[in-house]
Write an enzyme that holds these catalytic residues in place. Structure first.
Site, PDB file in Angstrom:
ATOM      1  N   HIS A  25     -34.348  36.659 -27.037  1.00 47.71           N
ATOM      2  CA  HIS A  25     -33.808  37.962 -26.613  1.00 47.71           C
ATOM      3  C   HIS A  25     -34.023  38.982 -27.723  1.00 47.71           C
ATOM      4  O   HIS A  25     -33.628  38.763 -28.869  1.00 47.71           O
ATOM      5  CB  HIS A  25     -32.316  37.792 -26.302  1.00 47.71           C
ATOM      6  CG  HIS A  25     -31.671  39.014 -25.728  1.00 47.71           C
ATOM      7  ND1 HIS A  25     -31.725  39.315 -24.388  1.00 47.71           N
ATOM      8  CD2 HIS A  25     -30.936  39.997 -26.298  1.00 47.71           C
ATOM      9  CE1 HIS A  25     -31.050  40.439 -24.160  1.00 47.71           C
ATOM     10  NE2 HIS A  25     -30.560  40.876 -25.305  1.00 47.71           N
ATOM     11  N   ASP A  27     -33.537  42.875 -28.928  1.00 47.74           N
ATOM     12  CA  ASP A  27     -32.735  44.086 -28.704  1.00 47.74           C
ATOM     13  C   ASP A  27     -33.393  45.312 -29.318  1.00 47.74           C
ATOM     14  O   ASP A  27     -33.488  45.420 -30.541  1.00 47.74           O
ATOM     15  CB  ASP A  27     -31.342  43.908 -29.321  1.00 47.74           C
ATOM     16  CG  ASP A  27     -30.467  42.996 -28.489  1.00 47.74           C
ATOM     17  OD1 ASP A  27     -30.351  43.239 -27.271  1.00 47.74           O
ATOM     18  OD2 ASP A  27     -29.888  42.043 -29.050  1.00 47.74           O
ATOM     19  N   HIS A  58     -34.542  43.691 -24.226  1.00 54.39           N
ATOM     20  CA  HIS A  58     -33.394  44.494 -23.772  1.00 54.39           C
ATOM     21  C   HIS A  58     -33.529  45.882 -24.390  1.00 54.39           C
ATOM     22  O   HIS A  58     -33.363  46.047 -25.593  1.00 54.39           O
ATOM     23  CB  HIS A  58     -32.119  43.769 -24.237  1.00 54.39           C
ATOM     24  CG  HIS A  58     -30.849  44.507 -23.987  1.00 54.39           C
ATOM     25  ND1 HIS A  58     -29.640  44.113 -24.544  1.00 54.39           N
ATOM     26  CD2 HIS A  58     -30.556  45.600 -23.236  1.00 54.39           C
ATOM     27  CE1 HIS A  58     -28.691  44.937 -24.158  1.00 54.39           C
ATOM     28  NE2 HIS A  58     -29.208  45.851 -23.368  1.00 54.39           N
ATOM     29  N   GLY A 134     -25.182  48.067 -28.889  1.00 52.43           N
ATOM     30  CA  GLY A 134     -25.407  48.823 -30.115  1.00 52.43           C
ATOM     31  C   GLY A 134     -25.324  48.035 -31.409  1.00 52.43           C
ATOM     32  O   GLY A 134     -25.967  48.401 -32.375  1.00 52.43           O
ATOM     33  N   ASP A 167     -24.469  39.201 -22.510  1.00 54.08           N
ATOM     34  CA  ASP A 167     -24.932  39.550 -23.858  1.00 54.08           C
ATOM     35  C   ASP A 167     -23.760  40.145 -24.625  1.00 54.08           C
ATOM     36  O   ASP A 167     -23.236  41.187 -24.245  1.00 54.08           O
ATOM     37  CB  ASP A 167     -26.064  40.585 -23.688  1.00 54.08           C
ATOM     38  CG  ASP A 167     -26.764  40.942 -24.990  1.00 54.08           C
ATOM     39  OD1 ASP A 167     -26.434  40.354 -26.028  1.00 54.08           O
ATOM     40  OD2 ASP A 167     -27.642  41.826 -24.939  1.00 54.08           O
ATOM     41  N   GLY A 168     -23.348  39.459 -25.691  1.00 54.27           N
ATOM     42  CA  GLY A 168     -22.297  39.998 -26.553  1.00 54.27           C
ATOM     43  C   GLY A 168     -21.140  39.045 -26.744  1.00 54.27           C
ATOM     44  O   GLY A 168     -20.445  38.715 -25.795  1.00 54.27           O
ATOM     45  N   GLY A 169     -20.972  38.582 -27.967  1.00 53.00           N
ATOM     46  CA  GLY A 169     -19.805  37.757 -28.299  1.00 53.00           C
ATOM     47  C   GLY A 169     -19.810  36.366 -27.685  1.00 53.00           C
ATOM     48  O   GLY A 169     -18.765  35.723 -27.595  1.00 53.00           O
ATOM     49  N   GLY A 189     -26.419  35.544 -30.485  1.00 53.62           N
ATOM     50  CA  GLY A 189     -27.017  36.014 -31.731  1.00 53.62           C
ATOM     51  C   GLY A 189     -26.370  35.346 -32.918  1.00 53.62           C
ATOM     52  O   GLY A 189     -26.878  34.349 -33.444  1.00 53.62           O
ATOM     53  N   SER A 190     -25.210  35.864 -33.320  1.00 55.44           N
ATOM     54  CA  SER A 190     -24.586  35.325 -34.538  1.00 55.44           C
ATOM     55  C   SER A 190     -24.164  33.863 -34.380  1.00 55.44           C
ATOM     56  O   SER A 190     -24.198  33.110 -35.350  1.00 55.44           O
ATOM     57  CB  SER A 190     -23.404  36.194 -34.976  1.00 55.44           C
ATOM     58  OG  SER A 190     -22.740  36.751 -33.896  1.00 55.44           O
TER      59      SER A 190
HETATM   60 ZN    ZN Z   1     -29.235  42.422 -25.885  1.00 53.01          ZN
END
Ligand code: ZN
Length: 208
Positions: A25, A27, A58, A134, A167-169, A189-190
C-alpha cells in the site's frame, strides 16, 4: 509503506516479497488535500522495479484525474482516490478504467457512507479510512465498525464482488474484529514496520 525506512526501499521490497503480504500500500500525499507530503512517481517507479506484490496506490491528492495516467505508468495496479478530492468522481473512475487497472474509492471518517452509493457498482474496492488521511501512526476510530457494516450493506446491494479495505490504526487487537465485519484488505503500517520481525507481524495479522 508510509512507515517503512525510505533510505532502504530495496530491502523493504525484499522483505515484502518474501512475506505473506499480498499487496503493498502506497500513500501519496500532496500537501493540499492533506497537510503532509509523502512521495510521488520516482519512488513508485523505483519500488515497482523490486516489489513483486500488487501495488495498491492511495491518492490523497486534489484533482486526482490529472495524475491517473502517470501513476498507472509508474506501476500502480490499484488506484484509489478520495471522493472529497474531486468534483468529477465518475470521470476519475472512467480514466482509471481506461488504464486497465483496478479502481478504488475512499472517504475520510467524517463523510457519510451513503455518499459512496452512486459509485459502488463502478469500482473494484471501497477503502474506508479508519483514521483521518494524512499521517501514519494514528489511533483507530472505533465508530468505524458501524461504517464498515454500512459499506457492506451497500456492497451487497450494488456490487457483491467489490472489496472493502480499511486503512489507519490497524493492529493485532482490532484485526480479528475487522475480519469478522467482512473487511477483505487490511492496511498495516506501523504495526508491520515497527515490529521487531515485520514478516512475522504480517503473518500474525493474516492469521487473526
Ligand atoms: Zn493509505
Amino acid at each position: 509503506m508510509l512507515s517503512a525506512d525510505f533510505g532502504n526501499l530495496q530491502s523493504m521490497s525484499k522483505m515484502i516479497n518474501d512475506s505473506r503480504a499480498e499487496w503493498l500500500h502506497f500513500d501519496v500525499m500532496d500537501g493540499v488535500f492533506v497537510p503532509n507530503i509523502s512521495f510521488g512517481f520516482p519512488v513508485l517507479e523505483s519500488v515497482k522495479r523490486d516489489c513483486t506484490k500488487l501495488l495498491d496506490v492511495h491518492l490523497m491528492i486534489v484533482e486526482p484525474e490529472k495524475y491517473v495516467q502517470r501513476f498507472a505508468q509508474a506501476g500502480a495496479e490499484m488506484l484509489t482516490f478520495h471522493l472529497e478530492a474531486t468534483k468529477k468522481p465518475l470521470e476519475v473512475i472512467k480514466i482509471i478504467r481506461a488504464e486497465n487497472i483496478k479502481v478504488g474509492i475512499t472517504i475520510n471518517p467524517d463523510v457519510p457512507v451513503k455518499h459512496l452509493e452512486p459509485y459502488i457498482s463502478k469500482v473494484d474496492m471501497v477503502l474506508l479510512m479508519t483514521v483521518f488521511a494524512g499521517y501514519g501512526g494514528q489511533k483507530f476510530i472505533p465508530e468505524s465498525y458501524t461504517r464498515i457494516d454500512e459499506v457492506k450493506t451497500l456492497i451487497a446491494k450494488h456490487n457483491p464482488q467489490c472489496l472493502i479495505e480499511v486503512d489507519g490504526g490497524v493492529n493485532f487487537e482490532n484485526a480479528p474484529l475487522l475480519f469478522s465485519h467482512g473487511v477483505n484488505v487490511l492496511v498495516a503500517g506501523s504495526t508491520v514496520f515497527n515490529a521487531a520481525n515485520p514478516q512475522h507481524a504480517i503473518s500474525r495479522l493474516l492469521d487473526c
